[in-house]
Design a protein around this motif. Structure first.
Motif, PDB file in Angstrom:
ATOM      1  N   LEU A 161       0.838  -1.191   0.000  1.00 11.49           N
ATOM      2  CA  LEU A 161       0.000   0.000   0.000  1.00 11.49           C
ATOM      3  C   LEU A 161       0.876   1.244   0.000  1.00 11.49           C
ATOM      4  O   LEU A 161       1.937   1.278   0.623  1.00 11.49           O
ATOM      5  N   ASP A 162       0.456   2.302  -0.700  1.00 16.85           N
ATOM      6  CA  ASP A 162       1.217   3.541  -0.599  1.00 16.85           C
ATOM      7  C   ASP A 162       0.977   4.139   0.791  1.00 16.85           C
ATOM      8  O   ASP A 162       0.086   3.739   1.527  1.00 16.85           O
ATOM      9  N   ILE A 163       1.801   5.103   1.147  1.00 17.40           N
ATOM     10  CA  ILE A 163       1.780   5.635   2.509  1.00 17.40           C
ATOM     11  C   ILE A 163       0.417   6.204   2.866  1.00 17.40           C
ATOM     12  O   ILE A 163      -0.140   5.933   3.921  1.00 17.40           O
ATOM     13  N   GLN A 164      -0.143   6.993   1.960  1.00 16.55           N
ATOM     14  CA  GLN A 164      -1.401   7.664   2.265  1.00 16.55           C
ATOM     15  C   GLN A 164      -2.532   6.679   2.464  1.00 16.55           C
ATOM     16  O   GLN A 164      -3.310   6.793   3.397  1.00 16.55           O
ATOM     17  N   ALA A 200       4.155   0.054  19.108  1.00 18.02           N
ATOM     18  CA  ALA A 200       4.840   0.139  17.806  1.00 18.02           C
ATOM     19  C   ALA A 200       5.409   1.540  17.597  1.00 18.02           C
ATOM     20  O   ALA A 200       6.518   1.707  17.074  1.00 18.02           O
ATOM     21  N   ASN A 201       4.659   2.555  18.025  1.00 14.05           N
ATOM     22  CA  ASN A 201       5.149   3.930  17.933  1.00 14.05           C
ATOM     23  C   ASN A 201       6.354   4.144  18.842  1.00 14.05           C
ATOM     24  O   ASN A 201       7.328   4.799  18.473  1.00 14.05           O
ATOM     25  N   VAL A 202       6.266   3.600  20.056  1.00 12.79           N
ATOM     26  CA  VAL A 202       7.367   3.738  21.020  1.00 12.79           C
ATOM     27  C   VAL A 202       8.649   3.158  20.451  1.00 12.79           C
ATOM     28  O   VAL A 202       9.733   3.763  20.551  1.00 12.79           O
ATOM     29  N   ASN A 203       8.546   2.005  19.828  1.00 10.91           N
ATOM     30  CA  ASN A 203       9.737   1.336  19.283  1.00 10.91           C
ATOM     31  C   ASN A 203      10.436   2.192  18.238  1.00 10.91           C
ATOM     32  O   ASN A 203      11.666   2.324  18.241  1.00 10.91           O
ATOM     33  N   ILE A 204       9.651   2.775  17.327  1.00 13.59           N
ATOM     34  CA  ILE A 204      10.267   3.582  16.267  1.00 13.59           C
ATOM     35  C   ILE A 204      10.737   4.928  16.812  1.00 13.59           C
ATOM     36  O   ILE A 204      11.741   5.480  16.360  1.00 13.59           O
ATOM     37  N   LEU A 205      10.042   5.478  17.819  1.00 15.43           N
ATOM     38  CA  LEU A 205      10.487   6.726  18.441  1.00 15.43           C
ATOM     39  C   LEU A 205      11.844   6.542  19.115  1.00 15.43           C
ATOM     40  O   LEU A 205      12.729   7.399  19.007  1.00 15.43           O
ATOM     41  N   LYS A 206      12.018   5.431  19.814  1.00 18.93           N
ATOM     42  CA  LYS A 206      13.299   5.163  20.473  1.00 18.93           C
ATOM     43  C   LYS A 206      14.434   5.119  19.457  1.00 18.93           C
ATOM     44  O   LYS A 206      15.554   5.552  19.741  1.00 18.93           O
ATOM     45  N   GLU A 207      14.134   4.589  18.293  1.00 13.05           N
ATOM     46  CA  GLU A 207      15.167   4.428  17.263  1.00 13.05           C
ATOM     47  C   GLU A 207      15.441   5.727  16.510  1.00 13.05           C
ATOM     48  O   GLU A 207      16.598   6.092  16.302  1.00 13.05           O
ATOM     49  N   ARG A 208      14.382   6.454  16.124  1.00  7.21           N
ATOM     50  CA  ARG A 208      14.554   7.603  15.235  1.00  7.21           C
ATOM     51  C   ARG A 208      14.372   8.953  15.929  1.00  7.21           C
ATOM     52  O   ARG A 208      15.005   9.930  15.554  1.00  7.21           O
ATOM     53  N   PHE A 209      13.477   9.036  16.904  1.00  5.93           N
ATOM     54  CA  PHE A 209      13.175  10.314  17.548  1.00  5.93           C
ATOM     55  C   PHE A 209      13.157  10.158  19.070  1.00  5.93           C
ATOM     56  O   PHE A 209      12.125  10.364  19.719  1.00  5.93           O
ATOM     57  N   PRO A 210      14.303   9.790  19.653  1.00  2.00           N
ATOM     58  CA  PRO A 210      14.335   9.539  21.108  1.00  2.00           C
ATOM     59  C   PRO A 210      13.966  10.765  21.935  1.00  2.00           C
ATOM     60  O   PRO A 210      13.498  10.628  23.067  1.00  2.00           O
ATOM     61  N   HIS A 211      14.179  11.956  21.374  1.00  2.55           N
ATOM     62  CA  HIS A 211      13.841  13.174  22.116  1.00  2.55           C
ATOM     63  C   HIS A 211      12.338  13.272  22.374  1.00  2.55           C
ATOM     64  O   HIS A 211      11.912  13.804  23.398  1.00  2.55           O
ATOM     65  N   ILE A 212      11.523  12.736  21.458  1.00  9.26           N
ATOM     66  CA  ILE A 212      10.071  12.755  21.646  1.00  9.26           C
ATOM     67  C   ILE A 212       9.666  11.706  22.677  1.00  9.26           C
ATOM     68  O   ILE A 212       8.840  11.959  23.565  1.00  9.26           O
ATOM     69  N   ASN A 213      10.261  10.526  22.566  1.00  9.36           N
ATOM     70  CA  ASN A 213       9.954   9.460  23.525  1.00  9.36           C
ATOM     71  C   ASN A 213      10.306   9.890  24.945  1.00  9.36           C
ATOM     72  O   ASN A 213       9.533   9.690  25.889  1.00  9.36           O
ATOM     73  N   GLU A 214      11.466  10.522  25.095  1.00  6.29           N
ATOM     74  CA  GLU A 214      11.894  10.993  26.423  1.00  6.29           C
ATOM     75  C   GLU A 214      10.953  12.068  26.956  1.00  6.29           C
ATOM     76  O   GLU A 214      10.613  12.084  28.139  1.00  6.29           O
ATOM     77  N   LYS A 215      10.520  12.941  26.066  1.00  4.23           N
ATOM     78  CA  LYS A 215       9.617  14.021  26.467  1.00  4.23           C
ATOM     79  C   LYS A 215       8.340  13.471  27.077  1.00  4.23           C
ATOM     80  O   LYS A 215       7.913  13.886  28.161  1.00  4.23           O
ATOM     81  N   PHE A 216       7.724  12.503  26.399  1.00  2.00           N
ATOM     82  CA  PHE A 216       6.449  11.990  26.865  1.00  2.00           C
ATOM     83  C   PHE A 216       6.604  10.986  28.011  1.00  2.00           C
ATOM     84  O   PHE A 216       5.648  10.730  28.744  1.00  2.00           O
ATOM     85  N   ASN A 217       7.786  10.435  28.165  1.00  2.00           N
ATOM     86  CA  ASN A 217       8.037   9.585  29.337  1.00  2.00           C
ATOM     87  C   ASN A 217       8.103  10.403  30.619  1.00  2.00           C
ATOM     88  O   ASN A 217       7.947   9.870  31.718  1.00  2.00           O
ATOM     89  N   LEU A 275       6.284   7.132  10.797  1.00  2.00           N
ATOM     90  CA  LEU A 275       7.471   7.633  11.490  1.00  2.00           C
ATOM     91  C   LEU A 275       8.760   7.031  10.953  1.00  2.00           C
ATOM     92  O   LEU A 275       9.834   7.623  11.102  1.00  2.00           O
ATOM     93  N   GLU A 276       8.679   5.853  10.338  1.00  4.55           N
ATOM     94  CA  GLU A 276       9.906   5.207   9.865  1.00  4.55           C
ATOM     95  C   GLU A 276      10.286   5.611   8.449  1.00  4.55           C
ATOM     96  O   GLU A 276      11.325   5.174   7.937  1.00  4.55           O
ATOM     97  N   GLN A 277       9.489   6.468   7.796  1.00  9.30           N
ATOM     98  CA  GLN A 277       9.834   6.921   6.445  1.00  9.30           C
ATOM     99  C   GLN A 277      11.133   7.725   6.489  1.00  9.30           C
ATOM    100  O   GLN A 277      11.254   8.675   7.259  1.00  9.30           O
ATOM    101  N   THR A 278      12.082   7.352   5.663  1.00  7.41           N
ATOM    102  CA  THR A 278      13.413   7.960   5.751  1.00  7.41           C
ATOM    103  C   THR A 278      13.418   9.430   5.360  1.00  7.41           C
ATOM    104  O   THR A 278      14.301  10.178   5.795  1.00  7.41           O
ATOM    105  N   ASN A 279      12.458   9.854   4.529  1.00  7.92           N
ATOM    106  CA  ASN A 279      12.440  11.277   4.167  1.00  7.92           C
ATOM    107  C   ASN A 279      11.737  12.146   5.214  1.00  7.92           C
ATOM    108  O   ASN A 279      11.706  13.364   5.090  1.00  7.92           O
ATOM    109  N   LEU A 280      11.176  11.516   6.257  1.00  5.40           N
ATOM    110  CA  LEU A 280      10.728  12.269   7.431  1.00  5.40           C
ATOM    111  C   LEU A 280      11.942  12.386   8.352  1.00  5.40           C
ATOM    112  O   LEU A 280      12.250  11.490   9.132  1.00  5.40           O
TER     113      LEU A 280
END
Length: 653
Positions: A23-26, A58-75, A160-165
């Protein structure tokens, strides 16, 4: 779709007929969005029974990998109810918003970097990622509660895992990091867009953020040029001061040591000549803090400041302190200051790491969040910060002309510049600025920059009263003019002993820690040894870079494989813990230029063009790195010697 059985069969048919990975992203996002709206539990993907108190795993897992600053914020959220109460209503079209996308397409054109104001529910972001796979997208979501709710209610991990994000900032406290990344990677253009909801409801906020970024970007590039101009002096000073950092008091350790005091920041402007006798009278009632070269004027009139502050890193500052009397007072020296000055002073020294000094922060294992001193264009800004950190409730400027009243450059007694140099300064003073007497003074771009930085400090420290006693100087916003004789009348009942700083330091002796010094030496030696390994790594990568342009035309598949190897080996080079702190200091412009070209390299689909970019931009950076290695090795060897001498002098060897 009136009952659960009907809904279930509909979703089952979708699972049967569609491979989600195709499926495409949208479409995938729309599917999940509707799916979560209707169903709390299907196929192991769960919406939270508790409303939205816990993020989807699933969101937490990808946040830890790509955007840890967001995961830490909400923790670290203290109150979910308080966060939820701040949530605004966000309407976002479920269907593809073709009108908005067309407008966005016209704005973006050939920009490689896209700044998006708002994440919303992610539906429009999915459209952007699909439509622009060859661009880097940076997102600012101001509504923390909305973003958290989306993370809790829906599985958006595939989004969240899209590389161009490339980056997401959530909340105002993460905005500066986003600005830094944008400034690092953007080239000539940056596409600045907002989600439809924000364009309709928060256009003023969007304009404000855009202007805030423009201001940040201007300062960012200005600072890069300044760092480049002084890179050799600053890097040397950073490394040569390390041994002193562990044997001196720090400005952080003296926080509020003189709480409630009045501090007079003495600068070298011409007006100081008229007020020098008032400085003599007021020295028993206020902290006299000499900013850099002003200590010469004070010495000439037999006035000993309570504290002298130095920041400048060039050797010319040695002339200011060539007179032994200049080092009688307690000395606050920053990590950027010329190293020989502080070395000549054997005691009563205070050390401060600059916020932009990554070298000292790395080797001393100091968290940037614990560093107080911000870089400013003039040492007066450093002195102002010192006064505030020491607890001053009132800060008064003296000799802070920020201009050339009467075509004069410095106060009497300040003589470290030649007459020829002074004449050149006056020739560059082509602007006019209002003075405190209502007239106009000649000034230049350098003074205007200093004025802006001082005014920014004043604005940021509104708990402190500021006054400008500079009799003929430029108007300073936030510091109303008040003659120094009036300041004297107001504070003459206060008593400040002439050796108040030395007394505090005697009561609070520094505890020299042998283990910290040994660890510092170990880190320095590790980097020194690693330089030879780095040199080999650079040469290996260069060999591959030199061959890919030819391969791209004759053996494209092999070229792809070599590029993959280059990325892997380059990653090993830059992922060294010490690489960024050290080389950001040594070659700031070269690294900045490569960062600007990186999006073009990464998103380029044509193998010939990609190979050409790599050979040109990465090849040039590899050359710059290799050229710096001998110089860096010399600096490290000397720094280790100084640490060894410190161990010996303190009987710790």
């Amino acid at each position: 779709m009136e009952n659960s059985d009907t809904k279930g069969s509909f979703l089952d048919s979708v699972f049967i007929e569609c491979d989600l990975h195709k499926l495409d992203i949208q479409h995938e996002w729309l599917f999940n969005f509707i799916f979560y709206k209707e169903w709390p539990i299907i196929d192991g993907m769960k919406a939270n029974a508790d409303g939205w108190r816990m993020m989807n795993q699933a969101n937490v897992n990808i946040l830890k990998e790509r955007f840890p600053h967001i995961n830490e914020k909400f923790n670290n959220i203290n109150s979910f109810e308080e966060l939820q109460s701040q949530r605004k209503v966000m309407h976002e079209r479920v269907e593809r918003d073709e009108e908005w996308l067309q407008a966005v397409n016209e704005i973006i054109e050939d920009s490689k970097i896209i700044f998006v104001y708002g994440f919303g529910h992610g539906i429009s972001i999915a459209d952007l990622l699909e439509q622009f796979p060859d661009r880097w997208i940076f997102i600012y979501e101001p509504d923390e509660a909305l973003f958290y709710e989306v993370l809790c209610r829906y599985d958006i991990s595939f989004l969240l895992e899209q590389t161009n994000l490339y980056w997401i900032a959530v909340g105002e406290d993460q905005l500066k990091v986003l600005f830094h990344l944008l400034s690092s990677y953007m080239q000539e253009k940056l596409a600045f867009i907002g989600l439809r909801g924000f364009l309709e409801d928060e256009m003023n906020a969007l304009r404000d953020i855009r202007q805030e970024f423009i201001n940040y970007n201007t300062d960012f590039h200005s600072n890069k040029f300044i760092e480049n101009r002084f890179r050799n002096e600053w890097t040397q000073n950073y490394l040569y001061h390390l041994h002193e950092s562990l044997t001196c008091q720090t400005i952080e350790s003296m926080y509020n040591a003189f709480k409630g005091s009045t501090a007079i920041i003495v600068s070298s402007g011409p007006s100081l000549t008229e007020d020098i006798e008032w400085i003599r009278k007021i020295q028993d009632h206020a902290l006299i803090i000499a900013a850099g070269s002003s200590v010469q004027a004070l010495i000439k009139h037999q006035i000993r400041p309570h504290l002298c502050v130095i920041m400048d890193g060039h050797e010319v500052n040695n002339r200011i302190f060539s007179n032994g009397n200049a080092l009688e007072a307690a000395l606050l020296f920053t990590s950027s200051s010329y190293y020989e000055i502080s070395e000549r002073k054997k005691e009563n020294k205070i050390y401060s790491i600059m916020d932009n000094d990554q070298v000292s922060q790395y080797f001393l294992r100091v968290d940037k969040r614990n560093v107080l001193m911000l870089p400013t264009p003039s040492v007066a800004g450093t002195a102002v910060q010192a006064a505030i950190f020491l607890g001053a409730a009132k800060v008064v400027f003296a000799g802070q002309d920020l201009s050339f009243p009467g075509q004069k450059v410095y106060s009497d007694g300040v003589d470290h510049f030649s007459e020829e140099s002074k004449e050149k300064m006056l020739q560059k003073a082509v602007s006019q600025i209002e003075n405190v007497q209502g007239g106009m003074n000649a000034t230049d771009a350098s003074f205007m920059s200093m004025k802006e930085s001082i005014e920014a400090l004043i604005k940021h420290n509104q708990q402190v009263q500021f006054y400008n006693s500079t009799r003929n100087g430029a108007v300073i916003e936030g510091a109303p003019f008040c003659p120094i004789e009036d300041i004297y009348e107001e504070i003459q009942g206060q008593v400040v002993e002439k050796d108040i700083v030395e007394q505090w330091m005697e009561r609070n002796p520094i505890d020299i820690n042998r283990d910290e010094i040994i660890n510092l030496k170990s880190r320095l030696e590790h980097v020194q040894l690693d330089l030879s390994v780095l040199e080999k790594d650079i040469r290996n990568v260069r060999k591959m870079v030199d061959m890919i342009e030819g391969l791209s035309r004759t053996k494209p598949l092999k070229c792809h494989n070599v590029i993959f190897d280059i990325e892997e080996q380059w990653g090993k080079i830059v992922n060294r813990e010490w690489f960024t702190p050290v080389f950001e200091s040594l070659i700031p412009l070269e690294l900045a230029r490569f960062d600007q070209k990186l999006p073009s390299i990464v998103v380029e689909q044509d193998i010939i063009s990609k190979a050409g970019y790599l050979r040109e931009y990465l090849g040039q950076l590899l050359n710059e790195l290799e050229e710096q290695l001998p110089h860096l090795e010399e600096l490290l060897i000397e720094s280790v010697k100084r640490v060894d001498n410190t161990l010996t002098l303190n009987n710790l060897a």
